[in-house]
Write a protein that holds these residues in place. Sequence first.
Motif, PDB file in Angstrom:
ATOM      1  N   GLU A 175     -44.621 -33.489 -11.484  1.00  0.00           N
ATOM      2  CA  GLU A 175     -46.062 -33.225 -11.505  1.00  0.00           C
ATOM      3  C   GLU A 175     -46.845 -34.521 -11.666  1.00  0.00           C
ATOM      4  N   ALA A 176     -48.076 -34.516 -11.205  1.00  0.00           N
ATOM      5  CA  ALA A 176     -48.912 -35.721 -11.196  1.00  0.00           C
ATOM      6  C   ALA A 176     -49.014 -36.391 -12.557  1.00  0.00           C
ATOM      7  N   HIS A 177     -49.081 -35.626 -13.618  1.00  0.00           N
ATOM      8  CA  HIS A 177     -49.223 -36.200 -14.957  1.00  0.00           C
ATOM      9  C   HIS A 177     -47.918 -36.177 -15.746  1.00  0.00           C
ATOM     10  N   GLY A 178     -46.800 -35.950 -15.072  1.00  0.00           N
ATOM     11  CA  GLY A 178     -45.499 -35.942 -15.744  1.00  0.00           C
ATOM     12  C   GLY A 178     -45.147 -37.324 -16.274  1.00  0.00           C
ATOM     13  N   THR A 179     -44.609 -37.389 -17.481  1.00  0.00           N
ATOM     14  CA  THR A 179     -44.330 -38.681 -18.113  1.00  0.00           C
ATOM     15  C   THR A 179     -43.213 -39.463 -17.428  1.00  0.00           C
ATOM     16  N   ALA A 180     -42.426 -38.817 -16.577  1.00  0.00           N
ATOM     17  CA  ALA A 180     -41.341 -39.521 -15.881  1.00  0.00           C
ATOM     18  C   ALA A 180     -41.590 -39.651 -14.377  1.00  0.00           C
ATOM     19  N   ARG A 181     -42.728 -39.207 -13.901  1.00  0.00           N
ATOM     20  CA  ARG A 181     -42.988 -39.185 -12.457  1.00  0.00           C
ATOM     21  C   ARG A 181     -42.856 -40.553 -11.798  1.00  0.00           C
ATOM     22  N   GLU A 182     -43.375 -41.595 -12.406  1.00  0.00           N
ATOM     23  CA  GLU A 182     -43.349 -42.927 -11.793  1.00  0.00           C
ATOM     24  C   GLU A 182     -41.930 -43.448 -11.572  1.00  0.00           C
ATOM     25  N   ASP A 235     -36.742 -19.777 -17.968  1.00  0.00           N
ATOM     26  CA  ASP A 235     -37.387 -20.185 -16.715  1.00  0.00           C
ATOM     27  C   ASP A 235     -38.574 -21.096 -16.978  1.00  0.00           C
ATOM     28  N   PHE A 236     -39.344 -20.808 -18.023  1.00  0.00           N
ATOM     29  CA  PHE A 236     -40.482 -21.634 -18.391  1.00  0.00           C
ATOM     30  C   PHE A 236     -40.038 -23.058 -18.740  1.00  0.00           C
ATOM     31  N   VAL A 237     -38.980 -23.173 -19.550  1.00  0.00           N
ATOM     32  CA  VAL A 237     -38.471 -24.490 -19.952  1.00  0.00           C
ATOM     33  C   VAL A 237     -37.948 -25.256 -18.744  1.00  0.00           C
ATOM     34  N   ARG A 238     -37.194 -24.597 -17.886  1.00  0.00           N
ATOM     35  CA  ARG A 238     -36.666 -25.263 -16.689  1.00  0.00           C
ATOM     36  C   ARG A 238     -37.786 -25.779 -15.794  1.00  0.00           C
ATOM     37  N   THR A 239     -38.810 -24.968 -15.592  1.00  0.00           N
ATOM     38  CA  THR A 239     -39.949 -25.370 -14.767  1.00  0.00           C
ATOM     39  C   THR A 239     -40.680 -26.545 -15.401  1.00  0.00           C
ATOM     40  N   ALA A 240     -40.875 -26.492 -16.701  1.00  0.00           N
ATOM     41  CA  ALA A 240     -41.560 -27.578 -17.405  1.00  0.00           C
ATOM     42  C   ALA A 240     -40.770 -28.879 -17.297  1.00  0.00           C
ATOM     43  N   MET A 241     -39.450 -28.808 -17.415  1.00  0.00           N
ATOM     44  CA  MET A 241     -38.626 -30.019 -17.329  1.00  0.00           C
ATOM     45  C   MET A 241     -38.646 -30.608 -15.924  1.00  0.00           C
ATOM     46  N   GLY A 255     -34.593 -39.847  -4.659  1.00  0.00           N
ATOM     47  CA  GLY A 255     -33.930 -39.286  -3.484  1.00  0.00           C
ATOM     48  C   GLY A 255     -33.330 -37.918  -3.755  1.00  0.00           C
ATOM     49  N   PHE A 256     -33.396 -37.448  -4.979  1.00  0.00           N
ATOM     50  CA  PHE A 256     -32.967 -36.101  -5.363  1.00  0.00           C
ATOM     51  C   PHE A 256     -33.781 -35.697  -6.583  1.00  0.00           C
ATOM     52  N   SER A 257     -33.768 -34.423  -6.904  1.00  0.00           N
ATOM     53  CA  SER A 257     -34.604 -33.920  -8.000  1.00  0.00           C
ATOM     54  C   SER A 257     -33.864 -33.963  -9.331  1.00  0.00           C
ATOM     55  N   VAL A 258     -34.640 -34.107 -10.394  1.00  0.00           N
ATOM     56  CA  VAL A 258     -34.095 -34.035 -11.746  1.00  0.00           C
ATOM     57  C   VAL A 258     -35.002 -33.152 -12.591  1.00  0.00           C
ATOM     58  N   ALA A 259     -34.441 -32.623 -13.649  1.00  0.00           N
ATOM     59  CA  ALA A 259     -35.198 -31.928 -14.690  1.00  0.00           C
ATOM     60  C   ALA A 259     -34.962 -32.730 -15.958  1.00  0.00           C
ATOM     61  N   VAL A 260     -36.042 -33.157 -16.624  1.00  0.00           N
ATOM     62  CA  VAL A 260     -35.888 -34.042 -17.778  1.00  0.00           C
ATOM     63  C   VAL A 260     -36.868 -33.705 -18.890  1.00  0.00           C
ATOM     64  N   LYS A 261     -36.525 -34.179 -20.061  1.00  0.00           N
ATOM     65  CA  LYS A 261     -37.412 -34.191 -21.223  1.00  0.00           C
ATOM     66  C   LYS A 261     -37.411 -35.610 -21.744  1.00  0.00           C
ATOM     67  N   THR A 262     -38.592 -36.188 -21.906  1.00  0.00           N
ATOM     68  CA  THR A 262     -38.715 -37.515 -22.495  1.00  0.00           C
ATOM     69  C   THR A 262     -39.137 -37.358 -23.948  1.00  0.00           C
ATOM     70  N   GLY A 263     -38.887 -38.386 -24.722  1.00  0.00           N
ATOM     71  CA  GLY A 263     -39.321 -38.336 -26.108  1.00  0.00           C
ATOM     72  C   GLY A 263     -39.201 -39.676 -26.784  1.00  0.00           C
TER      73      GLY A 263
END
Length: 120
Positions: free
Chosen positions: A17-24, A5-11, A32-40
């Motif tokens: 979130e305001a400081h999320g690396t993929a927010r922009e 659950d922690f990993v899913r929420t973080a992704m 137009g829909f939600s995603v869960a992602v990890k950048t690197g």
Amino acid sequence: RRSLDFVRTAMRGVAEEAHGTAREALSREKLGFSVAVKTGSADLHGTKDQDGPSQVRKHAWVAGWAPAEDPQLIFVVFEHDTTATSSHGAVYLTRELLRQPEVLLYLAERGVDVSGVPAR
């Protein structure tokens, strides 16, 4: 279960979130829909121009699923040998991929509401 659950929420936070690396590029407002992602990114090698600053070449990527709350699509976008970080390059490539008519059709056929996808 708590760790998952922690990993899913973080992704989800990476895109929302305001400081999320993929927010922009990958927020619900942008897609137009939600995603869960990890950048690197990973440094590949450095270069030095004769008169300019050194540049670090890298690989950058985004991996995730859509929609975040009920995954119907898993994706990975890999950007080979670039100077851009994932938050400046790969996330925008991912947005373009996720806005493709074929991807939107695939999601719609699986019950995902894509009616809020902004015009390109």
